[in-house]
Design an enzyme around this catalytic site. Structure first.
Site, PDB file in Angstrom:
ATOM      1  N   HIS A 158       2.427  -0.004   1.021  1.00  0.00           N
ATOM      2  CA  HIS A 158       1.303   0.537   1.797  1.00  0.00           C
ATOM      3  C   HIS A 158       0.245  -0.531   2.064  1.00  0.00           C
ATOM      4  O   HIS A 158      -0.589  -0.358   2.946  1.00  0.00           O
ATOM      5  CB  HIS A 158       0.681   1.723   1.048  1.00  0.00           C
ATOM      6  CG  HIS A 158       1.574   2.930   1.039  1.00  0.00           C
ATOM      7  ND1 HIS A 158       1.339   4.046   1.806  1.00  0.00           N
ATOM      8  CD2 HIS A 158       2.733   3.183   0.373  1.00  0.00           C
ATOM      9  CE1 HIS A 158       2.292   4.940   1.610  1.00  0.00           C
ATOM     10  NE2 HIS A 158       3.158   4.432   0.732  1.00  0.00           N
ATOM     11  N   ASP A 365      -6.381  -4.833   5.432  1.00  0.00           N
ATOM     12  CA  ASP A 365      -5.982  -3.461   5.086  1.00  0.00           C
ATOM     13  C   ASP A 365      -4.555  -3.206   5.553  1.00  0.00           C
ATOM     14  O   ASP A 365      -4.197  -3.626   6.661  1.00  0.00           O
ATOM     15  CB  ASP A 365      -6.923  -2.452   5.752  1.00  0.00           C
ATOM     16  CG  ASP A 365      -7.170  -1.232   4.878  1.00  0.00           C
ATOM     17  OD1 ASP A 365      -6.246  -0.835   4.143  1.00  0.00           O
ATOM     18  OD2 ASP A 365      -8.279  -0.679   4.931  1.00  0.00           O
TER      19      ASP A 365
HETATM   20  P1  ADP Z   1      -6.962   3.266   1.102  1.00  0.00           P
HETATM   21  O1  ADP Z   1      -5.568   3.778   0.974  1.00  0.00           O
HETATM   22  O2  ADP Z   1      -7.095   1.791   0.850  1.00  0.00           O
HETATM   23  O3  ADP Z   1      -7.970   4.020   0.274  1.00  0.00           O
HETATM   24  P2  ADP Z   1      -6.967   4.411   3.820  1.00  0.00           P
HETATM   25  O4  ADP Z   1      -8.020   4.330   4.879  1.00  0.00           O
HETATM   26  O5  ADP Z   1      -5.599   4.085   4.299  1.00  0.00           O
HETATM   27  O6  ADP Z   1      -7.425   3.480   2.632  1.00  0.00           O
HETATM   28  O7  ADP Z   1      -6.911   5.884   3.239  1.00  0.00           O
HETATM   29  C1  ADP Z   1      -8.003   6.510   2.709  1.00  0.00           C
HETATM   30  C2  ADP Z   1      -7.760   8.022   2.656  1.00  0.00           C
HETATM   31  O8  ADP Z   1      -8.642   8.575   1.685  1.00  0.00           O
HETATM   32  C3  ADP Z   1      -8.077   8.693   3.974  1.00  0.00           C
HETATM   33  O9  ADP Z   1      -7.238   9.800   4.161  1.00  0.00           O
HETATM   34  C4  ADP Z   1      -9.527   9.127   3.798  1.00  0.00           C
HETATM   35  O10 ADP Z   1      -9.872  10.263   4.535  1.00  0.00           O
HETATM   36  C5  ADP Z   1      -9.634   9.359   2.305  1.00  0.00           C
HETATM   37  N1  ADP Z   1     -10.951   8.916   1.833  1.00  0.00           N
HETATM   38  C6  ADP Z   1     -11.402   7.661   1.733  1.00  0.00           C
HETATM   39  N2  ADP Z   1     -12.688   7.634   1.286  1.00  0.00           N
HETATM   40  C7  ADP Z   1     -13.028   8.915   1.112  1.00  0.00           C
HETATM   41  C8  ADP Z   1     -14.224   9.579   0.698  1.00  0.00           C
HETATM   42  N3  ADP Z   1     -15.329   8.892   0.387  1.00  0.00           N
HETATM   43  N4  ADP Z   1     -14.200  10.917   0.648  1.00  0.00           N
HETATM   44  C9  ADP Z   1     -13.104  11.589   0.978  1.00  0.00           C
HETATM   45  N5  ADP Z   1     -11.951  11.041   1.378  1.00  0.00           N
HETATM   46  C10 ADP Z   1     -11.919   9.725   1.451  1.00  0.00           C
END
Ligand code: ADP
Length: 487
Positions: A158, A365
């Site tokens: 991922h 990312d």
């Molecule tokens: P990572 O896997 O590095 O955390 P991604 O952007 O691919 O980054 O995925 C993040 C996921 O987690 C998304 O579905 C997003 O909506 C959720 N997310 C990230 N930060 C928050 C937050 N502060 N509150 C709720 N959901 C979050």
């Protein structure tokens, strides 16, 4: 066919609770609909001296199931906080300078991989296929082969995969990548990640690529790109309905007509929060007209706070936000609202729809699902603008976003001003182009394409039975907790 998914943690669907991380957001709906078994750590730990087969507790999840495994406390810290998140994560995000490694971390990583492999044996029906997720379990397939499992085993990373020059800073890089040749299929988010991996195989391990496959004494491993998607229609629907939720109404009312710029991330150095805040600061300084008419809402959920690098970053960001607010705020207006908490997906969708600009500016990312969620949540009649880092995996697909180099603070400040003032025609044109991409690369399609590709490796597996290969045992060091851990 029984599909067995494996990741470090599993997630349970709770509408009003946050999903922390892209992997959970992606797998949960897929498992619910596909009938797969999803295996991960239970979060409960056992005494490491227990040598019995690791126990898995099984519960239903939609038409699929969750199976959770209790892992040994003694090794989990070195595995999770240690090798996975203080060694692999920084290297995979091209931050080898942030590697912090204690004696025993690598051995703990290998040990947890082999314990998970033993827990998976019970699921190895003749028609089973294993799909392993992410950097926590790079050596798992080699362990499965050692246990006599010849069924297809695939891997999906991922995160990004760095260039060869960066990867060689990873302690034990050769052993790790060689172990990955036990997988039948290795999936990446972007072509660039795949090409970096292939280059390492060719130039460091002296192997030859035959088209998209590599042939080694371990068998054939296919490399392919599977950009992860989201269920855009469901997210759009959630956003439209969330607009009347209490929190969303409160947010809208509090803006007093100002335009909202939003950022939503886990608090992580890969997300580029520091340069994002500096760019917003510069935009306010260069363009005083933005004062009072724009507000930044940054939701930054704390993650991995038990690791020193993350705690330090948390302190630095809080100080930076305080600095910027102190410089620009007025008695009735504060430029940045900074929240270290999570929100459920529905409320988040409503926040995204309320925001005129989505700032997604990671330094590196794998994909970044927030970028896709922001686009999906927009009101088709009045869509907002996505400002997107060129170093997010999503940038390859979302080329209609306003793309920025997150290291170029001046250019990012200009992009913020441009985005805030962008006329409806241009916003609409960019958003329509991005929605088209989201609709043609859904999560369901990502899942099905990977599973079909893994199934297609079966013929190769029959031709070259991996069980007959003598897999070298990984170095198993005595685990001695460091006096003062580096992370
Ligand atoms: P990572 O896997 O590095 O955390 P991604 O952007 O691919 O980054 O995925 C993040 C996921 O987690 C998304 O579905 C997003 O909506 C959720 N997310 C990230 N930060 C928050 C937050 N502060 N509150 C709720 N959901 C979050």
């Amino acid at each position: 066919m029984t599909l067995v998914l494996v990741s470090n943690r599993v997630a349970r669907p709770k509408a009003n609770e946050p999903i922390n991380g892209g992997l959970a957001a992606a797998l949960m709906p897929a498992v619910t609909a596909s009938g797969a078994i999803w295996v991960g750590s239970s979060g409960k730990f056992v005494d490491g001296s227990d040598k019995r087969e690791p126990f898995a507790e099984i519960e239903a999840l939609g038409s699929g199931a969750l199976a959770t495994v209790d892992l040994p406390a003694a090794q989990y810290r070195g595995f999770y906080q240690g090798f996975a998140n203080s060694v692999l994560w920084p290297v995979l995000h091209s931050r080898a300078d942030l590697i912090r490694m204690n004696a025993g971390d690598y051995a703990a990583y290998c040990e947890i991989n082999s314990i998970m492999a033993r827990a998976l044996v019970r699921f190895a029906k003749p028609d089973a296929m294993f799909w392993i997720h992410d950097y926590h379990y790079m050596t798992l397939a080699a362990d499965l082969r050692r246990l006599g499992i010849g069924q297809p085993v695939g891997f999906f990373l991922h995160t990004p995969f760095p260039t060869r020059h960066t990867l060689v800073s990873l302690p034990h890089h050769r052993e790790l990548v060689e172990a990955m040749l036990a997988y039948d299929l290795i999936g990446f988010q972007t072509d660039e990640d795949r090409a970096n991996f292939a280059e390492y195989l060719v130039l460091e391990l002296g192997l030859t690529m035959r088209g998209d496959a590599v042939l080694s004494e371990r068998g054939t491993t296919r490399l392919a790109t599977f950009p992860i998607g989201i269920d855009a229609a469901a997210f759009a629907d959630r956003a439209a309905r969330a607009i009347n939720r209490a929190e969303v109404v409160r947010l809208r009312a509090s803006l007093l007509g100002a335009r909202l710029v939003i950022g939503v991330d886990r608090l992580d150095y890969s997300k580029g929060l520091d340069t994002r805040f500096r760019a917003f600061d510069l935009a306010l300084r260069n363009n005083p007209g933005l004062k009072r008419t724009v507000r930044l809402l940054q939701i930054a959920t704390l993650s991995r706070s038990e690791i020193g690098t993350y705690r330090q970053l948390q302190g630095e960001l809080a100080a930076l936000v305080g600095d910027i607010n102190g410089r620009h705020a007025e008695v009735d207006w504060t430029p940045i609202r900074y929240l270290n908490r999570g929100y459920g997906q529905s409320i988040l969708a409503g926040f995204f729809r309320t925001a005129r600009v989505g700032l997604v500016t990671p330094l590196r990312d794998g994909m970044n699902l927030v970028a896709k969620e922001y686009v999906a949540a927009q009101d088709p009649a009045d869509p907002g603008v996505l400002v997107l880092s060129q170093f997010a995996g999503a940038a390859k697909q979302l080329d209609a976003a306003l793309q920025v180099n997150p290291h170029d603070i001046e250019a990012m400040a200009r992009a913020i001003s441009t985005a805030v003032a962008m006329p409806l025609d241009e916003r609409h044109e960019r958003w329509t182009a991005m929605m088209k991409v989201l609709e043609t690369s859904s999560l369901t399609q990502w899942f099905a394409t990977y599973v079909a590709a893994l199934k297609a490796t079966e013929a190769g597996a029959r031709a070259h039975d991996r069980r007959s290969i003598a897999w070298p045992a990984f170095r198993r060091l005595q685990i001695e907790p460091a006096a003062s851990p580096a992370y």
